[in-house]
Design a protein around this motif. Structure first.
Motif, PDB file in Angstrom:
ATOM      1  N   MET A  25      72.634  19.853   8.466  1.00  0.00           N
ATOM      2  CA  MET A  25      71.947  19.832   7.200  1.00  0.00           C
ATOM      3  C   MET A  25      71.790  21.254   6.670  1.00  0.00           C
ATOM      4  N   SER A  26      71.710  21.376   5.382  1.00  0.00           N
ATOM      5  CA  SER A  26      71.522  22.658   4.723  1.00  0.00           C
ATOM      6  C   SER A  26      70.147  23.227   5.041  1.00  0.00           C
ATOM      7  N   LYS A  27      70.005  24.533   4.876  1.00  0.00           N
ATOM      8  CA  LYS A  27      68.701  25.148   5.114  1.00  0.00           C
ATOM      9  C   LYS A  27      67.690  24.765   4.041  1.00  0.00           C
ATOM     10  N   PHE A  28      68.152  24.168   2.953  1.00  0.00           N
ATOM     11  CA  PHE A  28      67.258  23.754   1.870  1.00  0.00           C
ATOM     12  C   PHE A  28      66.774  22.316   2.030  1.00  0.00           C
ATOM     13  N   ILE A  29      67.482  21.544   2.818  1.00  0.00           N
ATOM     14  CA  ILE A  29      67.184  20.123   2.987  1.00  0.00           C
ATOM     15  C   ILE A  29      66.295  19.929   4.209  1.00  0.00           C
ATOM     16  N   VAL A  30      65.250  19.124   4.035  1.00  0.00           N
ATOM     17  CA  VAL A  30      64.374  18.757   5.148  1.00  0.00           C
ATOM     18  C   VAL A  30      64.331  17.239   5.234  1.00  0.00           C
ATOM     19  N   GLU A  31      63.949  16.744   6.362  1.00  0.00           N
ATOM     20  CA  GLU A  31      63.769  15.303   6.491  1.00  0.00           C
ATOM     21  C   GLU A  31      62.309  14.992   6.224  1.00  0.00           C
ATOM     22  N   TYR A  32      62.058  14.217   5.185  1.00  0.00           N
ATOM     23  CA  TYR A  32      60.694  13.829   4.848  1.00  0.00           C
ATOM     24  C   TYR A  32      60.620  12.312   4.875  1.00  0.00           C
ATOM     25  N   ASP A  33      59.799  11.784   5.735  1.00  0.00           N
ATOM     26  CA  ASP A  33      59.619  10.344   5.888  1.00  0.00           C
ATOM     27  C   ASP A  33      60.956   9.644   6.164  1.00  0.00           C
ATOM     28  N   GLY A  34      61.793  10.302   6.963  1.00  0.00           N
ATOM     29  CA  GLY A  34      63.065   9.721   7.366  1.00  0.00           C
ATOM     30  C   GLY A  34      64.186   9.839   6.346  1.00  0.00           C
ATOM     31  N   THR A  35      63.957  10.559   5.242  1.00  0.00           N
ATOM     32  CA  THR A  35      64.952  10.687   4.179  1.00  0.00           C
ATOM     33  C   THR A  35      65.260  12.162   3.942  1.00  0.00           C
ATOM     34  N   PRO A  36      66.545  12.532   3.848  1.00  0.00           N
ATOM     35  CA  PRO A  36      66.858  13.920   3.479  1.00  0.00           C
ATOM     36  C   PRO A  36      66.252  14.227   2.112  1.00  0.00           C
ATOM     37  N   SER A  37      65.500  15.311   2.028  1.00  0.00           N
ATOM     38  CA  SER A  37      64.768  15.648   0.812  1.00  0.00           C
ATOM     39  C   SER A  37      64.779  17.150   0.583  1.00  0.00           C
ATOM     40  N   VAL A  38      64.414  17.532  -0.631  1.00  0.00           N
ATOM     41  CA  VAL A  38      64.264  18.946  -0.978  1.00  0.00           C
ATOM     42  C   VAL A  38      62.927  19.095  -1.698  1.00  0.00           C
ATOM     43  N   SER A  39      62.229  20.181  -1.426  1.00  0.00           N
ATOM     44  CA  SER A  39      60.924  20.379  -2.061  1.00  0.00           C
ATOM     45  C   SER A  39      61.094  20.955  -3.462  1.00  0.00           C
ATOM     46  N   HIS A  40      60.108  20.705  -4.296  1.00  0.00           N
ATOM     47  CA  HIS A  40      60.192  21.232  -5.654  1.00  0.00           C
ATOM     48  C   HIS A  40      60.103  22.757  -5.647  1.00  0.00           C
ATOM     49  N   THR A  41      59.487  23.336  -4.623  1.00  0.00           N
ATOM     50  CA  THR A  41      59.396  24.795  -4.551  1.00  0.00           C
ATOM     51  C   THR A  41      60.758  25.419  -4.283  1.00  0.00           C
ATOM     52  N   ILE A  42      61.556  24.793  -3.428  1.00  0.00           N
ATOM     53  CA  ILE A  42      62.908  25.292  -3.140  1.00  0.00           C
ATOM     54  C   ILE A  42      63.769  25.201  -4.393  1.00  0.00           C
ATOM     55  N   ILE A  43      63.660  24.090  -5.119  1.00  0.00           N
ATOM     56  CA  ILE A  43      64.422  23.939  -6.361  1.00  0.00           C
ATOM     57  C   ILE A  43      64.021  25.018  -7.353  1.00  0.00           C
ATOM     58  N   ALA A  44      62.726  25.261  -7.508  1.00  0.00           N
ATOM     59  CA  ALA A  44      62.250  26.275  -8.453  1.00  0.00           C
ATOM     60  C   ALA A  44      62.776  27.658  -8.074  1.00  0.00           C
ATOM     61  N   GLN A  45      62.667  28.015  -6.813  1.00  0.00           N
ATOM     62  CA  GLN A  45      63.101  29.342  -6.365  1.00  0.00           C
ATOM     63  C   GLN A  45      64.597  29.554  -6.565  1.00  0.00           C
ATOM     64  N   ASN A  46      65.381  28.512  -6.379  1.00  0.00           N
ATOM     65  CA  ASN A  46      66.838  28.659  -6.449  1.00  0.00           C
ATOM     66  C   ASN A  46      67.412  28.384  -7.833  1.00  0.00           C
ATOM     67  N   THR A  47      66.554  28.080  -8.787  1.00  0.00           N
ATOM     68  CA  THR A  47      67.001  27.913 -10.174  1.00  0.00           C
ATOM     69  C   THR A  47      66.290  28.903 -11.090  1.00  0.00           C
ATOM     70  N   ASP A  48      65.623  29.894 -10.497  1.00  0.00           N
ATOM     71  CA  ASP A  48      64.892  30.924 -11.251  1.00  0.00           C
ATOM     72  C   ASP A  48      63.883  30.336 -12.225  1.00  0.00           C
ATOM     73  N   ASN A  49      63.147  29.344 -11.756  1.00  0.00           N
ATOM     74  CA  ASN A  49      62.070  28.737 -12.535  1.00  0.00           C
ATOM     75  C   ASN A  49      60.750  28.955 -11.815  1.00  0.00           C
ATOM     76  N   GLU A  50      59.678  28.888 -12.568  1.00  0.00           N
ATOM     77  CA  GLU A  50      58.352  28.985 -11.971  1.00  0.00           C
ATOM     78  C   GLU A  50      58.038  27.687 -11.229  1.00  0.00           C
ATOM     79  N   VAL A  51      57.449  27.805 -10.059  1.00  0.00           N
ATOM     80  CA  VAL A  51      57.086  26.626  -9.266  1.00  0.00           C
ATOM     81  C   VAL A  51      56.140  25.734 -10.063  1.00  0.00           C
ATOM     82  N   SER A  52      55.189  26.345 -10.754  1.00  0.00           N
ATOM     83  CA  SER A  52      54.223  25.560 -11.531  1.00  0.00           C
ATOM     84  C   SER A  52      54.901  24.796 -12.670  1.00  0.00           C
TER      85      SER A  52
END
Length: 79
Positions: free
Chosen positions: A1-28
């Protein structure tokens, strides 16, 4: 799995914070977008989240909500 993907509740998932950081957007801003369109994201499954405490509790601060998006939800967010 990628370093950005985590398993959450048995499903490969990505956090909104990782998406924000890697798309140059504010987390908020990304969190607000999800909050404003929650029902759209939930059409693709349960939107997972966890409440995390601030890293340095001596400085105070409030707990924050971290959303975990599955692949269709992440695709919707990026579209």
């Amino acid at each position: 799995m990628s370093k950005f993907i985590v398993e959450y509740d048995g499903t490969p998932s990505v956090s909104h914070t990782i998406i924000a950081q890697n798309t140059d957007n504010e987390v908020s801003s990304v969190k607000r977008l999800i909050d404003n369109h929650l029902s759209d994201f939930e059409e693709f499954g349960v939107l997972g989240f966890e409440i995390v405490k601030p890293l340095n509790t001596e400085l105070g601060g409030r707990p924050s909500k971290i959303y975990y998006l599955n692949k269709p939800q992440a695709t919707l967010l990026l579209a």
